[in-house]
Write a protein that holds these residues in place. Structure first.
Motif, mmCIF file in Angstrom:
data_model
loop_
_atom_site.group_PDB
_atom_site.id
_atom_site.type_symbol
_atom_site.label_atom_id
_atom_site.label_comp_id
_atom_site.label_asym_id
_atom_site.label_seq_id
_atom_site.Cartn_x
_atom_site.Cartn_y
_atom_site.Cartn_z
ATOM 1 N N GLU A 19 0.964 -1.293 -0.088
ATOM 2 C CA GLU A 19 0.205 -0.043 -0.153
ATOM 3 C C GLU A 19 0.752 1.378 0.010
ATOM 4 O O GLU A 19 0.474 2.253 -0.628
ATOM 5 N N ALA A 20 2.013 1.206 0.682
ATOM 6 C CA ALA A 20 2.814 2.395 0.599
ATOM 7 C C ALA A 20 3.364 2.806 -0.522
ATOM 8 O O ALA A 20 3.380 4.190 -1.026
ATOM 9 N N VAL A 21 3.787 1.798 -1.521
ATOM 10 C CA VAL A 21 4.123 2.129 -2.857
ATOM 11 C C VAL A 21 2.957 2.634 -3.599
ATOM 12 O O VAL A 21 3.252 3.810 -4.228
ATOM 13 N N ARG A 22 1.714 2.089 -3.508
ATOM 14 C CA ARG A 22 0.742 2.732 -4.312
ATOM 15 C C ARG A 22 0.403 3.986 -3.865
ATOM 16 O O ARG A 22 0.010 4.969 -4.754
ATOM 17 N N ASP A 23 0.510 4.370 -2.593
ATOM 18 C CA ASP A 23 0.206 5.723 -1.952
ATOM 19 C C ASP A 23 1.392 6.880 -2.515
ATOM 20 O O ASP A 23 0.998 7.886 -2.881
ATOM 21 N N GLN A 24 2.448 6.302 -3.139
ATOM 22 C CA GLN A 24 3.645 7.162 -3.455
ATOM 23 C C GLN A 24 3.033 7.631 -5.170
ATOM 24 O O GLN A 24 2.913 8.769 -5.330
ATOM 25 N N PHE A 25 2.337 6.523 -5.828
ATOM 26 C CA PHE A 25 1.825 7.077 -7.061
ATOM 27 C C PHE A 25 0.708 7.955 -6.949
ATOM 28 O O PHE A 25 0.825 8.674 -7.723
ATOM 29 N N MET A 26 -0.151 7.606 -6.111
ATOM 30 C CA MET A 26 -1.159 8.512 -6.013
ATOM 31 C C MET A 26 -0.911 10.159 -5.377
ATOM 32 O O MET A 26 -1.354 10.838 -5.885
ATOM 33 N N ALA A 27 0.314 9.952 -4.751
ATOM 34 C CA ALA A 27 0.547 11.212 -4.409
ATOM 35 C C ALA A 27 1.321 12.129 -5.476
ATOM 36 O O ALA A 27 1.054 13.292 -5.625
ATOM 37 N N LEU A 28 1.853 11.425 -6.528
ATOM 38 C CA LEU A 28 2.427 11.876 -7.806
ATOM 39 C C LEU A 28 1.192 12.647 -8.634
ATOM 40 O O LEU A 28 1.065 13.726 -8.936
ATOM 41 N N LEU A 29 -0.003 11.829 -8.280
ATOM 42 C CA LEU A 29 -1.228 12.434 -9.074
ATOM 43 C C LEU A 29 -1.754 13.674 -8.542
ATOM 44 O O LEU A 29 -2.395 14.510 -9.051
ATOM 45 N N ARG A 30 -1.612 13.454 -6.994
ATOM 46 C CA ARG A 30 -2.155 14.559 -6.558
ATOM 47 C C ARG A 30 -1.277 15.864 -6.310
ATOM 48 O O ARG A 30 -1.651 17.019 -5.855
ATOM 49 N N GLY A 31 -0.059 15.531 -6.649
ATOM 50 C CA GLY A 31 1.009 16.629 -6.116
ATOM 51 C C GLY A 31 1.087 17.822 -7.738
ATOM 52 O O GLY A 31 0.303 17.642 -8.378
#
Length: 882
Positions: A404-416
């Motif tokens: 989950e932590a890695v997937r959260d990284q990707f989603m943070a890129l989308l929201r960043g």
């Protein structure tokens, strides 16, 4: 092979060889060359290595050229012969030119001028198209001041030249005398970048250039020329030993070169000339010749083109890194500037501080992209960091295989910050296809039509780029209300996800919208989105075509159409997302597809739907109340313009009630104001721009009704170079017509002059409209390759007193004018029309009656069907009488 650069090529003689002996040699040479080509063609079709085939053909040419030289030039002439340019590399494609240099002092050139003329005449007669230059060493040095000339000379290969001549030429173009390595590198890099710009900086064109386009063979040649000038090496393997290229990179460049060289070899065979563009004329035949077959999911031509696009992408990716390493070789490394934990800028390139980065850890890769998004003025990835990323590419796990932590990284890129740029970078570097395997499947995937001008992955990135424009908050004249709708989005990253997945299932054999929705739902669920957010993204993917189809193919002034669409959308939130996705999708399909007309069409649908949602989907005003409401609105606007109520009442009485239902208030104000000065029985033609900045025009014609008016207007607009997007044909009081057309220029002779177009229409309508005929048009080359059988369908109209004609046919210039001509000849009246073009497909709808305003009988329908099929026959010359 291209001809040698300007300044290196002399005139090519076309005079035949004179003696009987020469004629006999020419005949034998032609036979030998034909035999070689036939043998190479067979070996090509059997899958032989294309590098070997190119070498064999070059050696066959070498032999014939040496024979011709020996026949024509005395052994003691003091002249030398070199192969230069591409031929100098020892490769020769089936229809390429042969670039030659004769080296000798000026007095020797003059003494043997006749012998050289005979030589080149022999070669041309023998089927060897030789471009030649005759120069001394000093003249070569002088001409090589032009780096394109130098490029042709540095690969000179001796055909009939002794050591002295070889050394003399090498000295003349030595880096110590002309074009030192760094200056040559900078010149070739600038040339490469300018060449890329000519092709829109993308290889993903419908008819790409294998040789000169981005990622093409010329890019590989350019790297070779740079390496030869800078390091004296003539092959890629040597760059590995020098540390500029990794073994994997060298292997990839060799592999992709073989793909492109094989395509170019086959293209020359199919085109039977030195063709370098994969034009529609040859794509299908080339795919068949190379063994690409059709199946349920893809056409053979689409598979072939996908292979090309993927090869070009790899070449571009590696060449970018190699160019940077060459730059470092000349300029040295700069002091690193820290920009975040573990990363620095080196001469503007983002670099990982750890030389062993990324240690097989995808989290480090996402951290890199996050740092890139936060850092301004980054030129790109540092070559060693890009190489480290490339080496790990195959090991990057899919999103389903990480925690989950890695997937959260990707989603943070989308929201960043700069999320669109981040996705584009990840796609270009191959990361996105590893993270989302379905995206890799559409990488380089083309669709063999004229509607989609980009590959699926490139189109997706264009859609995301448009979404990024909306996010900027700046008003864009192309999208009139997008900047107003964007701030209302709850979670903008959901629109990005919908854009990313909307076409991701293309080429799987089913409905790509439904299959893509399944992918989107799975991705959103795995990445921790709420059920409501997940369903919104999946719904947007599944319905991403619905708003476009509704706006372009249905009557959005019909309350039933609006309420059906509003029922589908269900709430304002979905409407906002779908509107923005639709705008981004259409504008990202083709640079020519989005225009002011479509912008306004979608905006009208958006506002009408928003009103229906506000008032309640089940509630719709009766038509009489809608007319009264519209009249009040128009009256208010006309009062502000200074018109008295008595004048307004007189205008309203002369206008059809239906116009107050079908048109926007500002259109009605324009029409009513235009009609003030028109006497009863008079004709009015008015043209205006839909928006001040656009080339789309609105044409309003008011006239006494008579048969053939619609055809006359359509044919006149066609002759003036305008294409019709929408036609609204209304009957007014006292047997008058109120016709409105929305048009855009489609011909080079359409100058956008509204007064000139008004004059042309007035002149046409003032004469005998029955004698007007469609203009003759030449079929564009591309359209000839997308023929299909026309489809004609008759439906009952909801108004009961009309017949609906649905027509789907191959588009061509003047098509609508030809169809209107047929309708006139069949003595039919056009009561309404919807015109839509999608690439090579015209999809038009007409509401028709006979001349007594009755629906068409079965006999009339059959007669019309027969006449239209005759008109639409693919081999018919447009404009000819049926």
């Amino acid at each position: 092979m291209s001809q040698l650069p300007a300044g290196l090529v002399d005139n090519v003689p076309d005079a035949p060889a004179g003696s009987a002996g020469d004629a006999q040699w020419v005949a034998q040479a032609r036979q030998s060359l034909a035999h070689t080509d036939a043998r190479l063609c067979k070996r090509f079709e059997q899958g032989d290595n294309v590098e070997r085939l190119l070498g064999v053909r070059a050696r066959a040419a070498d032999q014939l050229i040496r024979e011709a030289w020996q026949r024509c030039v005395p052994a003691d002439a003091g002249l030398a012969l070199f192969a230069v340019g591409g031929y100098g590399r020892g490769e020769l494609f089936p229809r390429s030119d042969i670039d030659l240099l004769v080296l000798g002092e000026a007095e020797l050139q003059q003494a043997h001028e006749g012998a050289l003329a005979r030589l080149f005449a022999l070669l041309w007669d023998a089927g060897l198209p030789a471009s030649h230059a005759v120069r001394s060493a000093a003249q070569c040095a002088q001409a090589a001041a032009d780096q394109t000339v130098l490029t042709a000379l540095i690969e000179a290969r001796p055909l009939c030249a002794d050591a002295t001549a070889q050394h003399g030429l090498a000295r003349a173009v030595s880096p110590s005398l002309i074009w030192p390595p760094r200056e040559f590198f900078l010149a070739k890099r600038d040339e490469l970048l300018q060449r890329h710009q000519r092709f829109g900086d993308t290889a993903d064109n419908l008819e790409p250039d294998i040789k000169d386009g981005p990622g093409g063979l010329r890019d590989l040649n350019t790297l070779g020329w740079m390496a030869l000038r800078a390091f004296g090496v003539s092959n890629i393997d040597a760059l590995v030993g020098l540390g500029h290229l990794g073994l994997d990179e060298a292997a990839a460049l060799k592999r992709e070169r073989l793909v492109l060289a094989r395509l170019r070899f086959g293209l020359h065979l199919v085109a039977q000339r030195a063709e370098e563009r994969l034009r529609f004329d040859y794509q299908k035949a080339l795919a068949a010749r190379m063994g690409f077959g059709d199946d349920v999911e893809s056409l053979g031509v689409e598979k072939m083109m996908q292979g090309f696009y993927r090869s070009a992408a790899v070449i571009r990716r590696i060449s970018d890194r190699l160019l940077q390493r060459f730059e470092e070789q000349f300029d040295g490394e700069a002091t690193p500037e820290p920009v975040g934990e573990g990363f620095s800028l080196r001469r503007g390139y983002l670099s990982a501080n750890d030389p062993l980065w990324p240690h097989g850890d995808v989290r480090s890769i996402f951290a890199l992209f996050a740092c890139w998004a936060r850092t301004a003025d980054v030129r790109g990835l540092h070559s060693m960091t890009a190489r480290g990323l490339a080496e790990m590419l195959d090991e990057i796990p899919a999103y389903t295989q990480v925690d989950e932590a890695v997937r959260d990284q990707f989603m943070a890129l989308l929201r960043g910050p700069r999320a669109v740029d981040t996705l584009a970078r990840m796609a270009r570097l191959g990361v996105l296809g590893q993270w989302i395997p379905a995206f890799a499947q559409v990488s380089g995937r083309m669709q063999f039509d004229l509607f989609h001008v980009y590959t699926v992955d490139q189109h997706t990135l264009m859609v995301l780029r448009n979404i990024g424009l909306f996010a900027s908050g700046r008003a864009d004249e192309r999208f009139s209300i997008a900047h107003e709708v964007w701030p209302r989005l709850r979670k903008p990253e959901l629109l990005l996800l919908a854009g990313l997945f909307h076409d991701i299932a293309k080429g799987r054999g089913g409905d790509h919208s439904e299959l893509g929705a399944v992918d989107a739902r799975e991705f959103c669920g795995a990445n921790g989105l709420s059920s409501s957010d997940t369903e919104l993204v999946a719904w947007l993917v599944e319905q991403h075509l619905r708003m476009s189809v509704t706006a372009q193919k249905q009557d959005i002034t019909d309350p039933d159409v609006i309420h059906r669409f509003a029922a589908l959308v269900a709430d304002r939130d979905r409407l906002d997302y779908l509107y923005l996705l639709t705008c981004a999708d259409i504008a990202g399909t083709s640079p020519k597809l989005w225009n002011a007309w479509k912008d306004r069409l979608l905006a009208d649908l958006y506002f009408a739907t928003r009103r229906a949602l506000r008032e309640g989907i089940e509630f719709a005003l009766p038509e009489a109340e809608r007319v009264l409401e519209a009249r009040d609105n128009v009256r208010e606007q006309m009062n502000l313009l200074g018109y008295a109520d008595a004048v307004i009442d007189r205008q309203f009485a002369a206008m059809p009630d239906e116009s107050f239902v079908r048109f926007r208030p500002e259109q009605l104000v324009w029409q009513a104001a235009s009609l003030v000065e028109v006497r009863k029985g008079g004709t009015l033609v008015k043209v205006r721009r839909i928006t001040p900045e656009s080339d789309a025009l609105e044409v309003f014609v008011h006239s006494p009704d008579r048969d053939g008016l619609f055809a006359a207007i359509v044919m006149t607009l066609d002759r003036a170079g305008y294409g019709i997007h929408r036609a609204r044909v209304l009957d007014g009081p006292d047997d008058t017509i109120f016709d409105t057309f929305e048009v855009t220029p489609v011909g080079s002779f359409a100058d956008g002059d509204t007064a000139r177009l008004e004059a042309a229409l007035r002149k046409a309508l003032a004469g005998n409209i029955q004698i007007l005929r469609p203009a003759r048009r030449v079929m564009p080359r591309q359209l000839k390759h997308f023929r299909f059988a026309p489809r004609i369908e008759f439906l009952e109209s909801s108004q009961r007193d009309r017949t609906v004609l649905n027509l789907v046919a191959p588009d061509r210039p003047g098509l609508l004018a030809d169809v209107a001509h047929v309708l006139r000849d069949q003595q039919l009246r056009v009561q309404d029309a919807r015109i839509a073009t999608f690439g090579e497909r015209a999809e038009d709808q007409f509401q028709l009656t006979d001349r007594h305003d009755q629906p068409l009988t079965e006999t009339s329908r059959q007669a019309l069907r027969d006449a239209l099929m005759t008109c639409l026959e693919p081999d018919r010359t447009p404009g000819d009488p049926h």
